[in-house]
Scaffold this motif. Structure first.
Motif, PDB file in Angstrom:
ATOM      1  N   TYR A  74       0.800  -1.224   0.000  1.00 26.51           N
ATOM      2  CA  TYR A  74       0.000   0.000   0.000  1.00 26.51           C
ATOM      3  C   TYR A  74       0.837   1.280   0.000  1.00 26.51           C
ATOM      4  N   THR A  77      -0.106   2.984  -5.808  1.00 28.85           N
ATOM      5  CA  THR A  77      -0.712   2.097  -6.798  1.00 28.85           C
ATOM      6  C   THR A  77       0.337   1.308  -7.566  1.00 28.85           C
ATOM      7  N   ASP A  78       1.468   1.924  -7.873  1.00 25.48           N
ATOM      8  CA  ASP A  78       2.519   1.179  -8.573  1.00 25.48           C
ATOM      9  C   ASP A  78       2.999   0.009  -7.733  1.00 25.48           C
ATOM     10  N   TYR A  80       1.287  -1.560  -5.392  1.00 20.88           N
ATOM     11  CA  TYR A  80       0.230  -2.571  -5.327  1.00 20.88           C
ATOM     12  C   TYR A  80       0.233  -3.437  -6.581  1.00 20.88           C
ATOM     13  N   PHE A  81       0.257  -2.797  -7.745  1.00 20.32           N
ATOM     14  CA  PHE A  81       0.149  -3.575  -8.985  1.00 20.32           C
ATOM     15  C   PHE A  81       1.437  -4.336  -9.297  1.00 20.32           C
ATOM     16  N   SER A 108     -11.306  -4.273   0.982  1.00 22.28           N
ATOM     17  CA  SER A 108     -11.278  -2.887   0.508  1.00 22.28           C
ATOM     18  C   SER A 108     -11.704  -1.889   1.578  1.00 22.28           C
ATOM     19  N   SER A 113      -4.413   0.706   4.981  1.00 25.34           N
ATOM     20  CA  SER A 113      -3.805   1.205   3.744  1.00 25.34           C
ATOM     21  C   SER A 113      -3.616   2.719   3.765  1.00 25.34           C
ATOM     22  N   VAL A 120      -5.307   5.501  -1.102  1.00 27.53           N
ATOM     23  CA  VAL A 120      -4.758   4.515  -2.033  1.00 27.53           C
ATOM     24  C   VAL A 120      -5.784   3.457  -2.414  1.00 27.53           C
ATOM     25  N   MET A 123      -7.962   4.479  -5.295  1.00 26.49           N
ATOM     26  CA  MET A 123      -7.209   4.421  -6.552  1.00 26.49           C
ATOM     27  C   MET A 123      -7.005   2.977  -7.005  1.00 26.49           C
ATOM     28  N   ILE A 124      -6.713   2.092  -6.069  1.00 25.73           N
ATOM     29  CA  ILE A 124      -6.490   0.683  -6.412  1.00 25.73           C
ATOM     30  C   ILE A 124      -7.748   0.058  -6.983  1.00 25.73           C
ATOM     31  N   THR A 125      -8.872   0.228  -6.288  1.00 20.60           N
ATOM     32  CA  THR A 125     -10.105  -0.414  -6.751  1.00 20.60           C
ATOM     33  C   THR A 125     -10.560   0.158  -8.091  1.00 20.60           C
ATOM     34  N   GLN A 127      -8.581   1.345 -10.433  1.00 15.03           N
ATOM     35  CA  GLN A 127      -7.700   0.813 -11.467  1.00 15.03           C
ATOM     36  C   GLN A 127      -7.901  -0.678 -11.698  1.00 15.03           C
TER      37      GLN A 127
END
Length: 212
Positions: A74, A77-78, A80-81, A108, A113, A120, A123-125, A127
């Motif tokens: 967390y 986003t970079d 996480y992915f 979620s 996080s 974050v 943004m994660i969900t 994306q």
């Protein structure tokens, strides 16, 4: 797969494995001809072959995370992915195919996080959806990650399942008693006319409210 009775379905999901206990759980599921969903990690790499076995048995394989280190996952986003791509590679290696199903660590709705990067999870969900993934939370928590008394775990799960139209149940295949608990829960559910199904295209998606 079980025949559905009266439209009553239970979706059993298992996080954080595979582990030394996953094989025992797979044996219980096979005994009852029940399919489930495994959101897998790389925490215990020596049991990676259990991902292949679960897939071969007809269970849905979803991605949970590679490291389960919240401070890493967390950070943004970079980050996480990057973690997600690493566990996806493990899944491809073990099963020979991709998965679109994801469960973010902590769900979620987790508040952890935001400690590492504010907002974050939003943004994660977002994306995840943009990239074609389908993330699932849960609406029944088996509490096997916190409670050690099997009877209390079973009782709480039964109570919550009966309150839900589409119960998506969270358990962990990293706990020594989970297989026995699931064995009893399946017997109970089948007696009441429930079928047990793996997450798939027609499963109603369960999302938590994202903490602000």
């Amino acid at each position: 797969m079980q025949e559905e009775i009266n439209g009553k379905k239970i979706y059993l999901t298992f996080d954080d494995g595979p582990s030394e206990y996953t094989g025992k759980l797979l044996a219980v599921l096979k005994k009852h001809n029940v399919k489930a969903t495994f959101f897998v990690t790389h925490e215990q790499a020596e049991y990676e072959d259990m991902i292949k076995k679960a897939d071969a048995d007809g269970h849905t394989i979803g991605a949970h995370c590679f490291s389960h280190d919240y401070s890493v996952i967390y950070a943004g986003t970079d980050a996480y992915f990057d973690d997600l791509s690493r566990i996806m590679a493990v899944i491809r290696d073990q099963t020979g195919h991709e998965t679109k199903y994801v469960r973010v660590p902590g769900g979620s709705s987790n508040t952890i996080s935001n400690m590492y990067k504010a907002g974050v999870m939003d943004m994660i969900t977002e994306q995840l959806s943009q990239k074609g993934f389908c993330y699932f939370d849960w609406n029944v928590c088996g509490e096997d990650n916190n409670e050690t008394d099997p009877q209390k775990i079973i009782g709480a799960a039964m109570w919550d399942i009966m309150k839900m139209n589409t119960p998506v149940v969270l358990f962990h295949d990293t706990k020594p008693d989970t297989a026995a608990i699931v064995d009893r829960l399946i017997c109970w559910g089948q007696t009441l006319g429930y079928s047990f199904q793996p997450i798939g295209e027609d499963t109603p998606v369960v999302h938590h409210l994202i903490a602000k």
